[in-house]
Motif scaffolding. Structure first.
Motif, PDB file in Angstrom:
ATOM      1  N   GLY A 163      -1.707  13.845   2.461  1.00 50.68           N
ATOM      2  CA  GLY A 163      -0.380  13.867   1.833  1.00 50.68           C
ATOM      3  C   GLY A 163       0.463  12.690   2.274  1.00 50.68           C
ATOM      4  O   GLY A 163       1.166  12.064   1.466  1.00 50.68           O
ATOM      5  N   VAL A 164       0.401  12.363   3.551  1.00 49.91           N
ATOM      6  CA  VAL A 164       1.145  11.215   4.077  1.00 49.91           C
ATOM      7  C   VAL A 164       0.601   9.922   3.483  1.00 49.91           C
ATOM      8  O   VAL A 164       1.358   9.023   3.109  1.00 49.91           O
TER       9      VAL A 164
ATOM     10  N   GLY B 237       2.729   7.386   1.157  1.00 46.46           N
ATOM     11  CA  GLY B 237       2.808   5.974   1.536  1.00 46.46           C
ATOM     12  C   GLY B 237       2.347   5.061   0.413  1.00 46.46           C
ATOM     13  O   GLY B 237       2.955   4.015   0.161  1.00 46.46           O
ATOM     14  N   ALA B 238       1.291   5.446  -0.278  1.00 39.44           N
ATOM     15  CA  ALA B 238       0.788   4.642  -1.392  1.00 39.44           C
ATOM     16  C   ALA B 238       1.785   4.622  -2.543  1.00 39.44           C
ATOM     17  O   ALA B 238       2.013   3.577  -3.162  1.00 39.44           O
ATOM     18  N   VAL B 239       2.409   5.749  -2.813  1.00 37.17           N
ATOM     19  CA  VAL B 239       3.420   5.811  -3.871  1.00 37.17           C
ATOM     20  C   VAL B 239       4.634   4.951  -3.497  1.00 37.17           C
ATOM     21  O   VAL B 239       5.151   4.198  -4.328  1.00 37.17           O
TER      22      VAL B 239
END
Length: 73
Positions: free
Chosen positions: A4-5, A9-11
């Motif tokens: 989820g992290v 972070g990618a978003v």
């Protein structure tokens, strides 16, 4: 939890790279929208009985150095 992290972070990275990469185009689009809005507002105030309105030459449109414009970005 870890995935989820990574996804968040990618978003976030994708959003920031989009904003930085297309900033000149987004700024031009914003200026075009503002100028068309200003022209439409001026046309509507001129056609709605401008006899009561006093034109002292003051431009009420926000400048590019206006703090509200800077904080909006």
């Amino acid at each position: 939890m870890r995935s989820g992290v990574v996804v968040l972070g990618a978003v976030a990275f994708g959003y920031l790279s989009f904003r930085i990469g297309f900033k000149p185009y987004l700024d031009r689009a914003q200026e075009a929208m503002d100028s068309s809005h200003d022209a439409a507002a001026a046309a509507s105030t001129d056609s709605s009985g401008g006899a009561d309105r006093q034109d002292d030459g003051a431009d009420l449109a926000p400048s590019s150095k206006d703090p509200a414009v800077v904080l909006r970005d």
